[in-house]
Design an enzyme around this catalytic site. Structure first.
Site, PDB file in Angstrom:
ATOM      1  N   ARG A 142     -47.466 -17.069  14.199  1.00 26.14           N
ATOM      2  CA  ARG A 142     -47.174 -16.614  12.223  1.00 26.14           C
ATOM      3  C   ARG A 142     -46.939 -15.561  11.102  1.00 26.14           C
ATOM      4  O   ARG A 142     -47.332 -15.289   9.946  1.00 26.14           O
ATOM      5  CB  ARG A 142     -48.230 -17.235  11.226  1.00 26.14           C
ATOM      6  CG  ARG A 142     -48.891 -18.671  11.717  1.00 26.14           C
ATOM      7  CD  ARG A 142     -49.926 -19.265  11.436  1.00 26.14           C
ATOM      8  NE  ARG A 142     -49.967 -19.651   9.934  1.00 26.14           N
ATOM      9  CZ  ARG A 142     -49.617 -20.199   9.129  1.00 26.14           C
ATOM     10  NH1 ARG A 142     -49.004 -21.479  10.121  1.00 26.14           N
ATOM     11  NH2 ARG A 142     -49.463 -20.544   8.048  1.00 26.14           N
ATOM     12  N   GLU A 152     -26.092 -22.173  13.066  1.00 31.73           N
ATOM     13  CA  GLU A 152     -26.753 -22.602  13.316  1.00 31.73           C
ATOM     14  C   GLU A 152     -27.079 -21.895  14.638  1.00 31.73           C
ATOM     15  O   GLU A 152     -28.080 -21.248  14.944  1.00 31.73           O
ATOM     16  CB  GLU A 152     -27.457 -24.022  13.828  1.00 31.73           C
ATOM     17  CG  GLU A 152     -28.665 -24.538  14.112  1.00 31.73           C
ATOM     18  CD  GLU A 152     -29.474 -23.310  13.823  1.00 31.73           C
ATOM     19  OE1 GLU A 152     -29.849 -23.600  12.896  1.00 31.73           O
ATOM     20  OE2 GLU A 152     -31.176 -23.593  14.449  1.00 31.73           O
ATOM     21  N   CYS A 164     -48.394 -15.364   7.778  1.00 30.59           N
ATOM     22  CA  CYS A 164     -50.192 -15.025   8.162  1.00 30.59           C
ATOM     23  C   CYS A 164     -50.747 -15.642   9.116  1.00 30.59           C
ATOM     24  O   CYS A 164     -50.930 -16.364   8.718  1.00 30.59           O
ATOM     25  CB  CYS A 164     -50.935 -14.217   6.973  1.00 30.59           C
ATOM     26  SG  CYS A 164     -50.430 -12.515   6.212  1.00 30.59           S
ATOM     27  N   LYS A 168     -42.112 -17.941  11.500  1.00 31.24           N
ATOM     28  CA  LYS A 168     -42.314 -19.344  12.455  1.00 31.24           C
ATOM     29  C   LYS A 168     -42.528 -20.101  10.831  1.00 31.24           C
ATOM     30  O   LYS A 168     -41.924 -21.318   9.991  1.00 31.24           O
ATOM     31  CB  LYS A 168     -43.066 -19.863  13.197  1.00 31.24           C
ATOM     32  CG  LYS A 168     -43.323 -21.285  13.219  1.00 31.24           C
ATOM     33  CD  LYS A 168     -41.941 -21.253  14.350  1.00 31.24           C
ATOM     34  CE  LYS A 168     -41.185 -22.531  14.903  1.00 31.24           C
ATOM     35  NZ  LYS A 168     -39.763 -22.684  15.065  1.00 31.24           N
ATOM     36  N   HIS A 179      -9.547 -17.239   5.474  1.00 28.75           N
ATOM     37  CA  HIS A 179      -9.102 -16.434   4.174  1.00 28.75           C
ATOM     38  C   HIS A 179     -10.279 -15.354   4.848  1.00 28.75           C
ATOM     39  O   HIS A 179     -10.871 -14.738   3.129  1.00 28.75           O
ATOM     40  CB  HIS A 179      -9.912 -17.850   3.155  1.00 28.75           C
ATOM     41  CG  HIS A 179      -9.293 -18.965   3.325  1.00 28.75           C
ATOM     42  ND1 HIS A 179      -7.991 -18.728   2.402  1.00 28.75           N
ATOM     43  CD2 HIS A 179      -9.264 -19.799   3.986  1.00 28.75           C
ATOM     44  CE1 HIS A 179      -7.364 -19.593   2.503  1.00 28.75           C
ATOM     45  NE2 HIS A 179      -8.226 -20.545   3.692  1.00 28.75           N
ATOM     46  N   ASN A 183     -54.233 -15.338   3.707  1.00 26.36           N
ATOM     47  CA  ASN A 183     -52.667 -15.983   3.612  1.00 26.36           C
ATOM     48  C   ASN A 183     -52.625 -16.461   2.966  1.00 26.36           C
ATOM     49  O   ASN A 183     -53.052 -17.509   2.484  1.00 26.36           O
ATOM     50  CB  ASN A 183     -52.746 -17.007   4.956  1.00 26.36           C
ATOM     51  CG  ASN A 183     -50.982 -17.622   5.285  1.00 26.36           C
ATOM     52  OD1 ASN A 183     -50.785 -17.205   4.787  1.00 26.36           O
ATOM     53  ND2 ASN A 183     -51.417 -18.672   5.139  1.00 26.36           N
ATOM     54  N   GLY A 184     -51.410 -15.433   2.147  1.00 28.31           N
ATOM     55  CA  GLY A 184     -50.443 -16.107   0.874  1.00 28.31           C
ATOM     56  C   GLY A 184     -50.423 -14.512   0.157  1.00 28.31           C
ATOM     57  O   GLY A 184     -50.618 -13.683   0.330  1.00 28.31           O
ATOM     58  N   TRP A 187     -48.119 -11.339   8.572  1.00 33.48           N
ATOM     59  CA  TRP A 187     -46.778 -10.519   8.399  1.00 33.48           C
ATOM     60  C   TRP A 187     -47.045 -10.669   6.552  1.00 33.48           C
ATOM     61  O   TRP A 187     -47.000 -10.711   5.895  1.00 33.48           O
ATOM     62  CB  TRP A 187     -46.128 -12.348   7.992  1.00 33.48           C
ATOM     63  CG  TRP A 187     -44.605 -12.040   8.204  1.00 33.48           C
ATOM     64  CD1 TRP A 187     -43.832 -12.482   9.013  1.00 33.48           C
ATOM     65  CD2 TRP A 187     -43.852 -11.982   6.560  1.00 33.48           C
ATOM     66  NE1 TRP A 187     -42.430 -11.926   8.159  1.00 33.48           N
ATOM     67  CE2 TRP A 187     -42.737 -11.617   7.275  1.00 33.48           C
ATOM     68  CE3 TRP A 187     -43.771 -12.333   5.846  1.00 33.48           C
ATOM     69  CZ2 TRP A 187     -41.613 -11.993   6.286  1.00 33.48           C
ATOM     70  CZ3 TRP A 187     -42.998 -12.092   4.570  1.00 33.48           C
ATOM     71  CH2 TRP A 187     -41.988 -12.310   5.290  1.00 33.48           C
ATOM     72  N   GLU A 216     -31.761 -14.658  14.724  1.00 36.78           N
ATOM     73  CA  GLU A 216     -33.191 -13.481  14.476  1.00 36.78           C
ATOM     74  C   GLU A 216     -33.322 -13.283  16.096  1.00 36.78           C
ATOM     75  O   GLU A 216     -34.579 -12.186  15.716  1.00 36.78           O
ATOM     76  CB  GLU A 216     -33.674 -15.717  14.930  1.00 36.78           C
ATOM     77  CG  GLU A 216     -33.048 -16.308  13.462  1.00 36.78           C
ATOM     78  CD  GLU A 216     -33.824 -17.356  13.680  1.00 36.78           C
ATOM     79  OE1 GLU A 216     -34.594 -17.535  12.817  1.00 36.78           O
ATOM     80  OE2 GLU A 216     -33.266 -18.545  14.343  1.00 36.78           O
ATOM     81  N   LYS A 266     -29.094 -18.488  14.524  1.00 36.83           N
ATOM     82  CA  LYS A 266     -30.033 -18.208  16.524  1.00 36.83           C
ATOM     83  C   LYS A 266     -29.630 -16.855  17.178  1.00 36.83           C
ATOM     84  O   LYS A 266     -30.304 -16.020  17.774  1.00 36.83           O
ATOM     85  CB  LYS A 266     -29.598 -19.197  17.519  1.00 36.83           C
ATOM     86  CG  LYS A 266     -30.681 -20.680  17.501  1.00 36.83           C
ATOM     87  CD  LYS A 266     -31.761 -20.037  17.537  1.00 36.83           C
ATOM     88  CE  LYS A 266     -32.185 -20.766  15.999  1.00 36.83           C
ATOM     89  NZ  LYS A 266     -32.566 -21.801  15.469  1.00 36.83           N
TER      90      LYS A 266
HETATM   91  C1  G6P Z   1     -38.493 -19.792   8.701  1.00 32.11           C
HETATM   92  C2  G6P Z   1     -38.495 -20.025  10.303  1.00 32.11           C
HETATM   93  C3  G6P Z   1     -37.498 -20.553  10.804  1.00 32.11           C
HETATM   94  C4  G6P Z   1     -37.110 -21.853   9.701  1.00 32.11           C
HETATM   95  C5  G6P Z   1     -37.574 -21.786   8.535  1.00 32.11           C
HETATM   96  C6  G6P Z   1     -37.433 -22.748   8.174  1.00 32.11           C
HETATM   97  O1  G6P Z   1     -37.188 -18.859   8.344  1.00 32.11           O
HETATM   98  O2  G6P Z   1     -38.349 -18.808  10.830  1.00 32.11           O
HETATM   99  O3  G6P Z   1     -37.203 -21.225  12.182  1.00 32.11           O
HETATM  100  O4  G6P Z   1     -36.044 -22.772  10.325  1.00 32.11           O
HETATM  101  O5  G6P Z   1     -38.103 -21.410   8.120  1.00 32.11           O
HETATM  102  O6  G6P Z   1     -38.863 -23.171   7.908  1.00 32.11           O
HETATM  103  P1  G6P Z   1     -39.578 -25.012   8.058  1.00 32.11           P
HETATM  104  O7  G6P Z   1     -40.802 -24.864   8.612  1.00 32.11           O
HETATM  105  O8  G6P Z   1     -39.112 -25.470   6.956  1.00 32.11           O
HETATM  106  O9  G6P Z   1     -38.229 -25.757   9.163  1.00 32.11           O
END
Ligand code: G6P
Length: 614
Positions: free
Chosen positions: A27, A487, A2, A609, A510, A100-101, A74, A494, A491
């Site tokens: 956010r 990773e 948020c 994010k 396995h 926000n929270g 969010w 996501e 990606k």
């Molecule tokens: C969210 C974001 C990711 C990020 C993760 C950790 O899930 O979408 O891209 O890697 O949070 O965030 P940070 O800001 O702690 O790296």
């Protein structure tokens, strides 16, 4: 998650709040809303993104106002719809809030308020908070600032809030605990944002409100700050912003993610600037220099993080073990915080976070500190909560990362981990001057080698075209490139919503091998010195089951080139530095697949994010 925005001053609050929301949309983007006051309170909310709000607001409310607050959500409590969207109004129609929270004890407070005659339209914890503030204001007969302070001392959870009273529309009260809040100070005007981007065009002066503080912001009048817990007046630091507007714009790219992928050579140069001193053969890293003994005598390093930052931590494990010979454990912050982790004197905890606000990472750090660990932060966002909570730390200097899928944050985090491990390894006498200097030379060449890897963009786009309709995808890597496989899979998941799994190449037999057929492509990282022959055997095993192979290989490779369906060549470097190069084609592959599938690359569904809730 948020984003909240606010403005009080002589300018048009609508424009400032809406533009601020556009910048904070990373956010959360389930719903958005705005509250403006100009002789009457005008609130407009909608399910969906800020542009939808703009259309609705233009049709339905007066946009003239000098005070306003806004929110991009969010969803946590209550599905994203017009009712649960913020701002939320108190029962007497006078107080309006954005939050926000999460208020954890909202259910108990809600029942108490219902007993007192309050009713609730939304399912949100925020509506409970605004009514609690109203209740305190009326029963204690106090001003809004005091009512906020008293109400907040009854709640548990996390919040950054902005609230105003239409009966006294010359002040906005803000407060924070656990969620970030920045206050921009202009000439006779005040700005509020979950980060500084909403007011970057207007002022360079910023206050980052600290944990447990409340502020009463007024136009042309004195602004006051207090501690929520004991009412004492405080004078927060006013800092000067160095961020430039151009850094948060797309700069000609179609998406922030693509811009950020292409920014990696520059981002890594910025990470290395002033730290890697090739001529002198040294690394300067003040966070390590000032605590070198702690690191050289460390018995164990525990790295904590979430999402992509956790993957960077996994690369860190390989790096520290190889270069500094320190045992490393890598933990999801969310698991670490609820275990009873064993922390001994001489243990170091490294917290990695792009945003510096991830709730689980923050909580895990606090726990580590309580248990006596020395906590070192690796963060991108300057002044963020994690940087303030760390005993020491290092910035990645990646610049703002706006695309929800993390790219340049990952490679710069890894770059910092190399610098740290090299410095410690050298100080411990683990690596010779020759090896050290070879690393420095190669690290210094990484930005131009990334540039070279980026030049395969068109070829990667063609590969994306071939595999975009798959419903599953496997990513394999070994050693330093196992975390890169994780990773790469993350990606793809996501932003394209294709199911993908990362696996250590040798583990394929396995389990995942059972899934392989002509419909499931496998992305294999097969760098020249990374257990090459063994990975080649894995590739052959996949091929005999008709699986398609997309291979990331080192320039000069012959074998894999012949057998893979598609390949991308990365420049040669020291094996332990290859994650910085192998990551690039995987980022581009996910990007192009998502674009071809018509997905929202920068704002994928259900993600945010900055995850400031558990
Ligand atoms: C969210 C974001 C990711 C990020 C993760 C950790 O899930 O979408 O891209 O890697 O949070 O965030 P940070 O800001 O702690 O790296």
């Amino acid at each position: 998650m948020c984003g909240i925005v606010g403005y009080i001053g002589d300018k048009n609050a609508y424009e400032i709040v809406i533009n601020g929301l556009r910048r904070l949309e990373y956010r959360g983007y389930d719903s958005s809303g705005i509250a403006l006051y100009n002789s009457e309170l005008n609130v407009c909310k909608t399910k969906g993104k800020v542009e939808k709000l703009v259309k609705k607001a233009k049709k339905n409310i007066s946009l003239e106002a000098n005070i306003g607050i806004g929110h991009t959500r969010w969803a946590t409590h209550g599905e994203p719809n017009n009712v649960n969207a913020h701002p939320l109004i108190s029962n007497n129609g006078s107080l309006v809030i954005v939050h926000n929270g999460i208020i954890e004890n909202y259910a108990t407070i809600k029942n108490e308020l219902i007993d007192k005659g309050y009713n609730f339209k939304s399912e949100t914890d925020t509506e409970v908070l605004v009514n609690l503030i109203e209740y305190v204001q009326e029963t204690e007969n106090v001003k809004l600032g005091k009512a906020v302070q008293l109400a907040l001392s009854q709640v548990f959870g996390a919040y950054a809030i902005a609230v105003f009273d239409k009966k006294k529309p010359d002040e906005i009260v803000v407060a924070r605990l656990g969620s970030p809040l920045a206050i921009g100070i202009g000439e006779g005007e005040m700005f509020i944002g979950s980060d500084v981007t909403p007011f970057l065009d207007f002022t360079r002066k910023v206050i980052y409100l600290d944990e447990g503080q409340v502020g009463v912001l007024r136009n042309h009048k004195e602004t006051k700050f207090y501690e929520i817990s004991n009412d004492s007046i405080i004078s927060p630091n006013i800092e000067t912003l160095e961020l430039e507007l151009s850094e948060i714009e797309k700069g000609g790219f179609d998406h922030f993610m693509l811009k950020e992928i292409h920014e990696q050579p520059k981002a890594i140069i910025d990470t290395l600037r002033g730290r890697l001193k090739l001529n002198k053969g040294i690394i300067k890293l003040s966070g390590i220099d000032n605590n070198l003994n702690k690191f050289t005598s460390a018995n164990k390093i525990t790295i904590i993080g979430c999402g992509t930052s956790w993957h960077a931590g996994l690369v860190g494990e390989y790096i520290f073990e190889k270069i500094s010979r320190i045992p490393v454990e890598v933990e999801y912050a969310s698991e670490f915080r609820y275990r009873d982790p064993i922390i001994n004197p001489n243990d170091i905890v490294i917290a990695i976070s792009q945003s510096g606000e991830t709730a689980d990472t923050l909580a895990a750090m606090k726990l580590a500190k309580e248990k006596g660990a020395f906590v070192f932060g690796i963060c991108n966002v300057v002044g963020s909560s994690i940087t303030r909570e760390s005993n020491s730390g290092t910035y990645t200097h990646a610049g703002p990362e706006i695309g929800v899928a993390s790219t340049k944050a990952f490679t710069t985090q890894i770059t910092v981990l190399y610098l740290m491990a090299l410095k410690i390894g050298k100080a411990k006498g683990i690596i010779s001057n020759n090896v050290f200097n070879k690393y420095l030379t190669e690290l210094n060449l990484i930005p131009e080698k990334i540039e070279k890897s980026l030049s395969f963009n068109n070829k990667i786009e063609e590969i994306a075209d071939q595999i975009k309709d798959s419903t599953n995808c496997l990513y394999l890597g070994r050693g330093f490139n196992f975390p890169v496989a994780l990773e790469g899979a993350l990606k793809l998941k996501e932003i394209s919503y294709i199911h993908a799994e990362g696996y250590p190449a040798a583990e394929m037999k396995h389990g995942p091998i059972a899934l392989i057929d002509e419909n499931m492509p496998t992305v294999v990282i097969a760098t020249a010195k990374g257990h090459y022959e063994k990975v080649v055997s894995n590739i052959r095993e996949i091929q005999s089951r008709k699986g398609k192979i997309i291979a990331i290989i080192t320039k000069g490779d012959k074998d894999v080139k012949e057998i893979a369906d598609y390949y991308i060549e990365i420049p040669e470097t020291i094996e332990s530095l290859t994650p910085l190069l192998t990551t690039i084609p995987l980022q581009l592959l996910s990007y192009h697949i998502a674009v071809k599938l018509g997905k929202n690359v920068d704002q994928p569904r259900n993600l945010a994010k900055s995850v400031t809730v558990e």
